[in-house]
Structure formats: C-alpha cells, structure tokens
Design a protein around this motif. Structure first.
Motif, PDB file in Angstrom:
ATOM      1  N   PHE A 222       8.118   7.645   2.281  1.00 27.93           N
ATOM      2  CA  PHE A 222       8.716   6.321   2.143  1.00 27.93           C
ATOM      3  C   PHE A 222       9.920   6.409   1.208  1.00 27.93           C
ATOM      4  N   TYR A 223      10.876   5.489   1.407  1.00 27.87           N
ATOM      5  CA  TYR A 223      12.081   5.426   0.586  1.00 27.87           C
ATOM      6  C   TYR A 223      12.125   4.097  -0.152  1.00 27.87           C
ATOM      7  N   LEU A 224      12.604   4.141  -1.393  1.00 36.31           N
ATOM      8  CA  LEU A 224      12.657   2.960  -2.243  1.00 36.31           C
ATOM      9  C   LEU A 224      14.019   2.283  -2.127  1.00 36.31           C
ATOM     10  N   TYR A 225      14.006   0.965  -1.930  1.00 34.43           N
ATOM     11  CA  TYR A 225      15.247   0.190  -1.889  1.00 34.43           C
ATOM     12  C   TYR A 225      14.978  -1.213  -2.413  1.00 34.43           C
ATOM     13  N   LYS A 226      15.604  -1.541  -3.551  1.00 35.32           N
ATOM     14  CA  LYS A 226      15.482  -2.861  -4.168  1.00 35.32           C
ATOM     15  C   LYS A 226      14.026  -3.294  -4.350  1.00 35.32           C
ATOM     16  N   GLY A 227      13.207  -2.372  -4.868  1.00 32.39           N
ATOM     17  CA  GLY A 227      11.825  -2.690  -5.195  1.00 32.39           C
ATOM     18  C   GLY A 227      10.864  -2.697  -4.021  1.00 32.39           C
ATOM     19  N   GLN A 228      11.323  -2.292  -2.825  1.00 26.80           N
ATOM     20  CA  GLN A 228      10.474  -2.251  -1.638  1.00 26.80           C
ATOM     21  C   GLN A 228      10.465  -0.833  -1.057  1.00 26.80           C
ATOM     22  N   CYS A 229       9.429  -0.508  -0.292  1.00 21.42           N
ATOM     23  CA  CYS A 229       9.290   0.818   0.311  1.00 21.42           C
ATOM     24  C   CYS A 229       9.521   0.736   1.821  1.00 21.42           C
ATOM     25  N   PHE A 230      10.317   1.674   2.335  1.00 21.91           N
ATOM     26  CA  PHE A 230      10.666   1.695   3.756  1.00 21.91           C
ATOM     27  C   PHE A 230      10.456   3.104   4.308  1.00 21.91           C
ATOM     28  N   ARG A 231       9.990   3.172   5.559  1.00 20.97           N
ATOM     29  CA  ARG A 231       9.906   4.468   6.228  1.00 20.97           C
ATOM     30  C   ARG A 231      11.303   4.961   6.596  1.00 20.97           C
TER      31      ARG A 231
ATOM     32  N   THR B  93      17.275  12.241  -0.203  1.00 22.41           N
ATOM     33  CA  THR B  93      16.018  12.999  -0.158  1.00 22.41           C
ATOM     34  C   THR B  93      15.550  13.436  -1.534  1.00 22.41           C
ATOM     35  N   GLY B  94      16.482  13.676  -2.461  1.00 21.52           N
ATOM     36  CA  GLY B  94      16.087  14.130  -3.794  1.00 21.52           C
ATOM     37  C   GLY B  94      15.341  13.069  -4.573  1.00 21.52           C
ATOM     38  N   THR B  95      15.828  11.830  -4.517  1.00 24.02           N
ATOM     39  CA  THR B  95      15.217  10.738  -5.279  1.00 24.02           C
ATOM     40  C   THR B  95      14.300   9.864  -4.443  1.00 24.02           C
ATOM     41  N   ARG B  96      14.267  10.071  -3.128  1.00 22.82           N
ATOM     42  CA  ARG B  96      13.477   9.247  -2.205  1.00 22.82           C
ATOM     43  C   ARG B  96      13.883   7.779  -2.323  1.00 22.82           C
ATOM     44  N   GLU B  97      15.204   7.554  -2.423  1.00 21.71           N
ATOM     45  CA  GLU B  97      15.718   6.197  -2.505  1.00 21.71           C
ATOM     46  C   GLU B  97      16.752   5.966  -1.413  1.00 21.71           C
ATOM     47  N   CYS B  98      16.992   4.687  -1.099  1.00 18.70           N
ATOM     48  CA  CYS B  98      18.043   4.297  -0.162  1.00 18.70           C
ATOM     49  C   CYS B  98      19.249   3.847  -0.979  1.00 18.70           C
ATOM     50  N   GLN B  99      20.371   4.505  -0.773  1.00 21.93           N
ATOM     51  CA  GLN B  99      21.578   4.148  -1.513  1.00 21.93           C
ATOM     52  C   GLN B  99      22.564   3.465  -0.577  1.00 21.93           C
TER      53      GLN B  99
ATOM     54  N   PRO C 263       0.812  -1.223   0.000  1.00 20.78           N
ATOM     55  CA  PRO C 263       0.000   0.000   0.000  1.00 20.78           C
ATOM     56  C   PRO C 263       0.843   1.271   0.000  1.00 20.78           C
ATOM     57  N   SER C 264       2.141   1.166   0.310  1.00 25.04           N
ATOM     58  CA  SER C 264       3.022   2.342   0.304  1.00 25.04           C
ATOM     59  C   SER C 264       3.665   2.572  -1.056  1.00 25.04           C
ATOM     60  N   CYS C 265       3.349   1.741  -2.039  1.00 27.44           N
ATOM     61  CA  CYS C 265       3.922   1.843  -3.383  1.00 27.44           C
ATOM     62  C   CYS C 265       3.014   2.680  -4.280  1.00 27.44           C
ATOM     63  N   GLU C 266       3.594   3.670  -4.963  1.00 31.42           N
ATOM     64  CA  GLU C 266       2.821   4.519  -5.863  1.00 31.42           C
ATOM     65  C   GLU C 266       2.766   3.949  -7.271  1.00 31.42           C
ATOM     66  N   SER C 267       3.863   3.379  -7.753  1.00 36.29           N
ATOM     67  CA  SER C 267       3.861   2.711  -9.050  1.00 36.29           C
ATOM     68  C   SER C 267       4.791   1.509  -8.969  1.00 36.29           C
ATOM     69  N   CYS C 268       4.409   0.435  -9.666  1.00 33.47           N
ATOM     70  CA  CYS C 268       5.190  -0.792  -9.578  1.00 33.47           C
ATOM     71  C   CYS C 268       5.374  -1.404 -10.953  1.00 33.47           C
ATOM     72  N   PHE C 269       6.447  -2.185 -11.092  1.00 35.14           N
ATOM     73  CA  PHE C 269       6.754  -2.896 -12.326  1.00 35.14           C
ATOM     74  C   PHE C 269       5.998  -4.218 -12.373  1.00 35.14           C
ATOM     75  N   SER C 270       5.895  -4.856 -11.230  1.00 36.60           N
ATOM     76  CA  SER C 270       5.112  -6.076 -11.068  1.00 36.60           C
ATOM     77  C   SER C 270       4.428  -5.980  -9.702  1.00 36.60           C
TER      78      SER C 270
END
Length: 205
Positions: A112-121, A131-137, A94-101
């Motif tokens: 939420f932050y994106l990491y390897k296809g999953q969303c994390f707080r 913060t710019g890309t909302r991803e975990c690097q 439910p925390s995903c806005e768009s998904c590939f599968s």
C-alpha cells in the motif's frame, strides 16, 4: 466419643481450608500473569485500569474482550492519553500500520502507498509512487520548452567542431512549494559549431 467427633470435624475443616488456600494461590498466580501493570484486573477480562504511564489495550475475540497494559500500542493502533485511563485505539483502515488519529494514517502496510493520511494500492491520478518511502508524491505539469540556446563550447560560439545547446521550461510556483515530483526542467544536447570565428572570437555571457 464427643472428643473423637470434635477432632474429626477439626481435621475435615483443616483439609478444606488447605484446599481452598491452594486453589486461591493458583488462581492468584494465573491472575497475576494476565494482570501485569494493572491497577484493577478481572480474572475473566484481564486488565480494567492500568498504571498512569501504560496504555490499556483491549483485544476482542467474538463477543469476549480481554484487556492488557502495554508501554506502546501495537501496529494498527495509536495511543490516546486520558484523565482516567490511557487507551490503545485501533486505526480505522485495516491497511494502516500506524496512525496519528483514527482516520489519519502515518504508515501503510506492505503493498500500500500513503497519500494524505490514507492508504492506496495504486497512487491516485496526478501522483507518482515512491517505492523507497511507500508514499504517493504529487506530480506537476511544467510549462512549454523554450527555444534552444546558442551552440557553445566553454562560453564560445565558434572555434570548435562540437558544442552544447540547452533549453528550459518553467515549473508552476504552487507545485514547487508543495514539493511535487516534476519532470526534467532543463535539457542539453550536442550541436555543431563553426570552426572559425570570422572577425574575431565570439563569447557568450
């Protein structure tokens, strides 16, 4: 007398037919509004089959479901093309806005932050939030610092009051290949030099 009865029956039949036709037109108009892009449509459940370029989106409200044909799937869904019908399938998270599968997210909702296809707080250990890309690097642990280099100024080790000395540390090859966010690999600082060059000028490099 029979003629009057016949005319009366004909009049009643005509009124009933007009009423039925008017009701059918109203029902058809309402049905068409809910069946845009449909090939098959149900008055109660909306679209059942869409034109080949459209996606069938099923909205559920309790035990009732309603179908509609859309050009692109809304946030939280992804499009799956099939032989008979193209469908909008809901992302599992439910925390995903768009998904590939169903289980692989490409963009997370706010906060939420994106990491390897999953969303994390909060980003998992070993990663840093971007913060710019909302991803975990992924982060990396570089090797130890080297010794400070000789104090130089414009490649000379003497002749000036102040110069610069540097030190470096290596980054693991795996971290470099994965594009991990690494801390500084080189540091510099001011240092005091010899003012005079005994026996001539000394240069580095």
């Amino acid at each position: 007398m029979q003629w009057i009865i016949f005319m009366l029956l004909l009049f009643i039949s005509s009124v009933e037919m007009l009423t039925q036709n008017r009701w059918k037109k109203q029902a058809s108009a309402g049905l068409l509004e809910n069946c845009t892009g449909c090939i098959l449509c149900s008055e109660d459940n909306g679209c059942i089959t869409c034109h080949h370029r459209l996606f069938l989106l099923i909205w559920r409200d309790g035990i009732r479901q309603f179908g509609m044909c859309v050009h692109t799937c809304p946030p939280g869904y992804f499009g799956v093309r099939g032989l008979e019908v193209n469908r909008c399938t809901k992302c599992r998270s439910p925390s995903c806005e768009s998904c590939f599968s169903r289980d692989f997210c490409m963009k997370c909702k706010d906060k939420f932050y994106l990491y390897k296809g999953q969303c994390f707080r909060q980003c998992p250990p070993g990663t840093a939030a971007q913060t710019g890309t909302r991803e975990c690097q992924e982060t990396c642990e570089p090797g130890p610092w080297s010794e400070w280099s000789a104090c130089t100024h414009e490649s000379r080790t003497c002749g000036c009051k102040w110069g610069v000395e540097t030190r470096v540390r290596e980054v693991p090859e795996a971290a470099r290949e994965e594009g991990a966010a690494c801390p500084a690999q080189k540091e510099s600082r001011r240092c005091r030099m010899k003012k005079h060059c005994p026996g001539g000028e000394h240069r580095v490099g």
